[in-house]
Enzyme design. Structure first.
Site, PDB file in Angstrom:
ATOM      1  N   LYS A 185       0.836  -1.214   0.000  1.00  0.00           N
ATOM      2  CA  LYS A 185       0.000   0.000   0.000  1.00  0.00           C
ATOM      3  C   LYS A 185       0.865   1.255   0.000  1.00  0.00           C
ATOM      4  O   LYS A 185       1.759   1.395   0.836  1.00  0.00           O
ATOM      5  CB  LYS A 185      -0.896  -0.006   1.239  1.00  0.00           C
ATOM      6  CG  LYS A 185      -1.731   1.254   1.445  1.00  0.00           C
ATOM      7  CD  LYS A 185      -2.739   1.062   2.554  1.00  0.00           C
ATOM      8  CE  LYS A 185      -3.583   2.290   2.806  1.00  0.00           C
ATOM      9  NZ  LYS A 185      -2.883   3.318   3.581  1.00  0.00           N
ATOM     10  N   SER A 227      -2.097   4.543  -3.475  1.00  0.00           N
ATOM     11  CA  SER A 227      -2.506   5.368  -2.332  1.00  0.00           C
ATOM     12  C   SER A 227      -1.448   6.412  -2.043  1.00  0.00           C
ATOM     13  O   SER A 227      -0.251   6.161  -2.211  1.00  0.00           O
ATOM     14  CB  SER A 227      -2.681   4.456  -1.104  1.00  0.00           C
ATOM     15  OG  SER A 227      -2.967   5.215   0.060  1.00  0.00           O
ATOM     16  N   HIS A 230      -1.890   7.756   1.057  1.00  0.00           N
ATOM     17  CA  HIS A 230      -2.174   7.786   2.495  1.00  0.00           C
ATOM     18  C   HIS A 230      -3.202   8.884   2.811  1.00  0.00           C
ATOM     19  O   HIS A 230      -3.131   9.549   3.843  1.00  0.00           O
ATOM     20  CB  HIS A 230      -0.864   8.041   3.266  1.00  0.00           C
ATOM     21  CG  HIS A 230      -0.736   7.293   4.564  1.00  0.00           C
ATOM     22  ND1 HIS A 230       0.147   6.257   4.754  1.00  0.00           N
ATOM     23  CD2 HIS A 230      -1.354   7.461   5.766  1.00  0.00           C
ATOM     24  CE1 HIS A 230       0.064   5.826   6.000  1.00  0.00           C
ATOM     25  NE2 HIS A 230      -0.841   6.524   6.632  1.00  0.00           N
ATOM     26  N   ILE A 255     -12.410   9.012  -2.162  1.00  0.00           N
ATOM     27  CA  ILE A 255     -13.604   8.355  -2.730  1.00  0.00           C
ATOM     28  C   ILE A 255     -14.790   8.610  -1.804  1.00  0.00           C
ATOM     29  O   ILE A 255     -14.795   8.168  -0.665  1.00  0.00           O
ATOM     30  CB  ILE A 255     -13.342   6.844  -2.935  1.00  0.00           C
ATOM     31  CG1 ILE A 255     -12.255   6.674  -3.986  1.00  0.00           C
ATOM     32  CG2 ILE A 255     -14.633   6.119  -3.333  1.00  0.00           C
ATOM     33  CD1 ILE A 255     -11.686   5.295  -4.097  1.00  0.00           C
TER      34      ILE A 255
HETATM   35  C1  LIG Z   1      -7.149   8.951  10.694  1.00  0.00           C
HETATM   36  C2  LIG Z   1      -6.407   8.134   9.687  1.00  0.00           C
HETATM   37  C3  LIG Z   1      -5.536   7.145  10.110  1.00  0.00           C
HETATM   38  C4  LIG Z   1      -4.837   6.372   9.183  1.00  0.00           C
HETATM   39  N1  LIG Z   1      -4.038   5.364   9.634  1.00  0.00           N
HETATM   40  C5  LIG Z   1      -3.411   4.566   8.729  1.00  0.00           C
HETATM   41  C6  LIG Z   1      -2.635   3.468   9.172  1.00  0.00           C
HETATM   42  O1  LIG Z   1      -2.521   3.193  10.361  1.00  0.00           O
HETATM   43  N2  LIG Z   1      -2.021   2.722   8.225  1.00  0.00           N
HETATM   44  C7  LIG Z   1      -2.138   2.986   6.885  1.00  0.00           C
HETATM   45  O2  LIG Z   1      -1.566   2.285   6.062  1.00  0.00           O
HETATM   46  N3  LIG Z   1      -2.885   4.016   6.447  1.00  0.00           N
HETATM   47  C8  LIG Z   1      -3.528   4.800   7.336  1.00  0.00           C
HETATM   48  N4  LIG Z   1      -4.324   5.821   6.882  1.00  0.00           N
HETATM   49  C9  LIG Z   1      -4.521   6.023   5.426  1.00  0.00           C
HETATM   50  C10 LIG Z   1      -5.757   5.242   4.939  1.00  0.00           C
HETATM   51  O3  LIG Z   1      -5.508   3.858   4.987  1.00  0.00           O
HETATM   52  C11 LIG Z   1      -6.122   5.590   3.496  1.00  0.00           C
HETATM   53  O4  LIG Z   1      -5.000   5.435   2.670  1.00  0.00           O
HETATM   54  C12 LIG Z   1      -6.695   6.993   3.308  1.00  0.00           C
HETATM   55  O5  LIG Z   1      -7.417   7.407   4.451  1.00  0.00           O
HETATM   56  C13 LIG Z   1      -7.608   7.020   2.092  1.00  0.00           C
HETATM   57  O6  LIG Z   1      -8.062   8.298   1.837  1.00  0.00           O
HETATM   58  P1  LIG Z   1      -9.523   8.852   2.271  1.00  0.00           P
HETATM   59  O7  LIG Z   1      -9.476   9.049   3.762  1.00  0.00           O
HETATM   60  O8  LIG Z   1      -9.619  10.113   1.514  1.00  0.00           O
HETATM   61  O9  LIG Z   1     -10.565   7.821   1.852  1.00  0.00           O
HETATM   62  C14 LIG Z   1      -5.014   6.616   7.793  1.00  0.00           C
HETATM   63  C15 LIG Z   1      -5.897   7.602   7.378  1.00  0.00           C
HETATM   64  C16 LIG Z   1      -6.596   8.356   8.301  1.00  0.00           C
HETATM   65  C17 LIG Z   1      -7.573   9.394   7.808  1.00  0.00           C
END
Ligand SMILES: Cc1cc2nc3c(=O)[nH]c(=O)nc-3n(C[C@H](O)[C@H](O)[C@H](O)COP(=O)(O)O)c2cc1C
Length: 355
Positions: A228, A250, A252, A286
């Protein structure tokens, strides 16, 4: 709840009123100027749908298979840390909602409920792994995920260190005393100049990872690995070469490198390079079923949904998450019907024009 939200954007604005300022900033913010965070959403507007007519769409089927697992729709819940900041049930409520709708969920290493507890509630689970400097600790996490019945590992590669999230820095973000990283029984440090999570990454997460570490992981687990945080075609090919079975396109959620490309813009090149050799998922911005249709038309096999899950959780726990996901499924179903697609295989590149 006096007002009933009818789409994910309304969930967001209502949830914002029910979270503490520190939790809200942690959930909603992106890195630095938050350009990538904004781009993830606005980039979708440049892709227009070219719907097909008179194609007999009375029976529609949204079901699919991702890494050998059947899902009722091409949707998984993205790994997100610290869900107990939104609701005391946290990740357990999220898992129950995913189970109810027969969708996948990726549990974060940094969850506030342990991976074993969460596994009691759903079987369609992946475990998101941060490789720590302490490799034995990392190996133990992998073994625990296997023993608890997780179906895949999701290795996050876009966070060798944490992005500069200024809102968290200003708030000196940390967890309240009753919460911790449940999988590691560890508190987030408190710092009087930084986000505690930033400090945690600096101390604990290995910034020296290379593609050989993906090979290392593939050798110590039988579970399929999704990598990822991929934004380039050459990295997608490397992931395939070093043992991944899926990639997640992604950035993130705009929380790491500000200025990085919007994920929907990165998708086509990546799909073009890897073809059918590896499953391609995408996340970031999304918020509508039509966003999912666009991602599928460009070539994604499925999408991950991030923040809207937290908004549902904050507003109404398990029911809120279920409602958020149900709305998305309903919108995707509608978008497919109106584009002449009865099943996911009908969603192809001819449906999309980039303007
Ligand atoms: C509050 C928060 C915590 C997150 N924690 C992680 C995590 O622990 N590990 C990870 O791979 N991605 C983490 N992410 C990223 C999400 O997996 C994801 O890639 C992202 O939120 C997608 O975008 P969106 O919020 O616009 O749908 C986090 C995102 C948010 C908003």
């Amino acid at each position: 709840m006096s007002q009933k939200p009818i789409n994910l954007l309304e969930y967001e604005s209502l949830a914002k009123q029910s979270l503490s300022p520190m939790a809200l900033d942690y959930y909603s913010s992106g890195a630095m100027d938050e350009k990538t965070l904004t781009d993830n959403r606005t980039a979708f507007d440049r892709y227009k749908i070219l719907p097909k007519m008179l194609r007999g769409v009375s029976q529609r089927d949204l079901s699919t298979n991702i890494l050998g697992q059947s899902l009722s729709a091409p949707i998984l819940i993205a790994p997100m840390a610290f869900q107990c900041l939104a609701n005391s049930e946290g990740e357990l409520a999220t898992a129950r909602a995913a189970l109810k709708l027969d969708l996948g969920m990726v549990l974060s290493t940094l969850s506030t409920k342990s991976l074993e507890e969460v596994a009691n509630f759903s079987k369609k689970l992946w475990f998101q792994l941060y490789i720590h400097r302490d490799r034995e600790l990392t190996r133990t996490l992998v073994e625990r995920a296997e023993a608890a019945g997780y179906q895949a590992l999701c290795l996050t590669v876009d966070a060798p260190i944490l992005g500069i999230r200024e809102r968290d820095r200003r708030n000196q973000f940390t967890l309240p005393p009753h919460l911790e990283i449940a999988n590691l029984v560890t508190k987030i440090p408190q710092s009087d100049r930084e986000s505690g999570l930033y400090e945690y990454f600096m101390e604990q997460i290995d910034p020296g990872l290379t593609w050989q570490d993906l090979e290392w992981l593939a050798n110590i687990t039988k579970l399929p690995i999704a990598v990822k945080g991929i934004l380039r075609a050459d990295d997608a090919l490397k992931a395939l070469e070093y043992g991944a079975k899926a990639i997640v396109v992604s950035n993130h959620g705009g929380r790491q490198l500000d200025g990085a490309i919007a994920t929907i813009d990165a998708l086509a090149d990546i799909v073009g390079a890897v073809g059918d050799k590896i499953e391609v998922l995408v996340d970031g911005g999304i918020r509508r079923g039509t966003d999912i249709l666009k991602a599928l038309a460009i070539g994604a096999n499925a999408v991950l949904i991030g923040r809207p899950i937290l908004w549902g959780l904050a507003l109404d726990g398990e029911k809120g998450v279920e409602k958020v996901l149900s709305l998305l499924i309903q919108e995707l179903d509608c978008a497919m019907a109106l584009s002449g697609c009865a099943k996911l295989q009908d969603v192809d590149a001819s449906l999309i024009k980039q303007i």
